[in-house]
Enzyme design. Sequence first.
Site, PDB file in Angstrom:
ATOM      1  N   HIS A  89       0.875  -1.179   0.000  1.00  0.00           N
ATOM      2  CA  HIS A  89       0.000   0.000   0.000  1.00  0.00           C
ATOM      3  C   HIS A  89       0.914   1.231   0.000  1.00  0.00           C
ATOM      4  O   HIS A  89       2.019   1.181   0.576  1.00  0.00           O
ATOM      5  CB  HIS A  89      -0.843  -0.048   1.277  1.00  0.00           C
ATOM      6  N   ASP A 112       3.416  -4.542   8.047  1.00  0.00           N
ATOM      7  CA  ASP A 112       2.177  -3.791   7.890  1.00  0.00           C
ATOM      8  C   ASP A 112       1.037  -4.794   8.040  1.00  0.00           C
ATOM      9  O   ASP A 112       0.760  -5.584   7.127  1.00  0.00           O
ATOM     10  CB  ASP A 112       2.158  -3.119   6.509  1.00  0.00           C
TER      11      ASP A 112
HETATM   12  N1  7TS Z   1      -1.573  -0.808   4.671  1.00  0.00           N
HETATM   13  C1  7TS Z   1      -2.471  -1.619   4.089  1.00  0.00           C
HETATM   14  C2  7TS Z   1      -2.088  -3.019   3.717  1.00  0.00           C
HETATM   15  C3  7TS Z   1      -3.761  -1.140   3.851  1.00  0.00           C
HETATM   16  O1  7TS Z   1      -4.651  -1.946   3.275  1.00  0.00           O
HETATM   17  C4  7TS Z   1      -4.098   0.180   4.215  1.00  0.00           C
HETATM   18  C5  7TS Z   1      -5.435   0.775   3.911  1.00  0.00           C
HETATM   19  C6  7TS Z   1      -3.128   0.958   4.848  1.00  0.00           C
HETATM   20  C7  7TS Z   1      -1.876   0.431   5.050  1.00  0.00           C
HETATM   21  C8  7TS Z   1      -3.401   2.348   5.331  1.00  0.00           C
HETATM   22  O2  7TS Z   1      -4.244   2.313   6.426  1.00  0.00           O
HETATM   23  P1  7TS Z   1      -4.771   3.683   7.110  1.00  0.00           P
HETATM   24  O3  7TS Z   1      -5.765   3.202   8.105  1.00  0.00           O
HETATM   25  O4  7TS Z   1      -3.611   4.351   7.709  1.00  0.00           O
HETATM   26  O5  7TS Z   1      -5.380   4.475   5.997  1.00  0.00           O
HETATM   27  N2  7TS Z   1      -6.097   0.177   2.841  1.00  0.00           N
HETATM   28  C9  7TS Z   1      -7.181   0.662   2.216  1.00  0.00           C
HETATM   29  C10 7TS Z   1      -7.803  -0.016   1.174  1.00  0.00           C
HETATM   30  O6  7TS Z   1      -7.441  -1.097   0.726  1.00  0.00           O
HETATM   31  N3  7TS Z   1      -8.858   0.705   0.755  1.00  0.00           N
HETATM   32  O7  7TS Z   1      -8.919   1.834   1.472  1.00  0.00           O
HETATM   33  C11 7TS Z   1      -7.888   1.805   2.401  1.00  0.00           C
END
Ligand code: 7TS
Length: 420
Positions: A135, A212
Amino acid sequence: MAPTPKPQTSGQPLDVQRIRADFPILRQRVHGDRPLVYLDNAATSQKPQAVIDALTTYYTEYNANVHRALHYLGERATAGYEAVRGIIARFIGAPEDGVVIFTRGTTESINLVARTWGPDQVQAGDTIIATGMEHHSNLVPWQMLCQERGAKLKLVPVNDDGTLDLTAYTEYLTDRTRLVAVTHVSNVLGTVNPVREMAQRAHAVGARVLVDAAQSVPYMPVNVADLEADFFVFSGHKCGGPTGAGVCWARRELAEAMPPFMGGGEMIERVHDDHATWAEVPYKFEAGTPSIADVIALGAALEYLEGIGMEAIHAYEQKLTAYAIGALARLPGVRVFGKAPERGGAVSFDVAGLHPHDLSQYVDQQGIAIRAGHLCAQPLMRRLGVPAVSRASLAYYNTTGEIDALVAAIGKAQHFFGHG
Ligand code: 7TS
């Protein structure tokens, strides 16, 4: 207020209808009178009543700032907030020698590590290894750090089946590798990566490992000790908790050596006119008033998941995912991405001749929420050879009936747009 009963006892198979009753949002009908089918769980999960109650109880009964107020409300808020560190450590099987740092979520946790651990540890000529399926939040902070430090970022290639090329990974590892940053479960391909094996190889060359776990913590039992992670990060809002509370677990010796992330109140030991000394970990990293209610409700969310049992959730979601992949793959013109043998509930797909945005808008009109786009994984989109995908992402409160509804809606969309 009466405590919300736990939905069922750990160890039993999951009773999906009983669980759905805990989620008020799922009772809704949308776009006229269509039952809401929520299949965008990888973006954020829905919240059980126990979590909503934890928020309401906090604000109606004991709202106060933490760590400073010597009064009834302040002590209750502080106790509630601090107790969540223990709930989290238990939930993720954290080894004793670690600290739970509260952040806003995965993104902030990774930036915390990149901004505090990174500058001291990464020098010109060093390497950071991430993967081709990260991501953006587990990629861009490392790009920024490498650019600042004159270090090199290498991405482990993704095989055609959605697994990582571990031969290339091993070749990339050298004594100049400082960090391996890897997603436990891919938000696009669903791939469950062999994190423990990767961590062991990284440690053999003296590198640290950041996992992650944004998509794994809500999906499967996790154990930081078994994974041998040095940093383990996730977002509460993907695990049934509110937005605004997430976790950065770090090995204590690393956290102690890291400088603070932000300066301000509550992260200091003593403030002189021209300099200050820092509080102990984890407080050194938690400047300012934290998201108190959200942290407390994150504790309620993890206890809710424990009440169902992560083994039961994992078993149910594995079956549901296999059902979804089978049903989607049987549709003409539909290609499902990610065929790793071990796989989470993110099911990305492509429908020939139909743009993912058109498809997601069409199915939304049928009451079905899926996501379309690059899913914050542009390097992976290039590897897949598509600008965007459609994605259904499943949770333990979804049903096979909801997947049937999605499949029917895609069939209708193909007909509507003239590709059926
Ligand atoms: N890492 C992974 C593997 C993720 O799926 C996401 C968010 C993040 C990091 C970031 O998370 P946050 O809570 O800090 O935003 N993934 C997604 C998704 O797949 N669709 O919207 C957000």
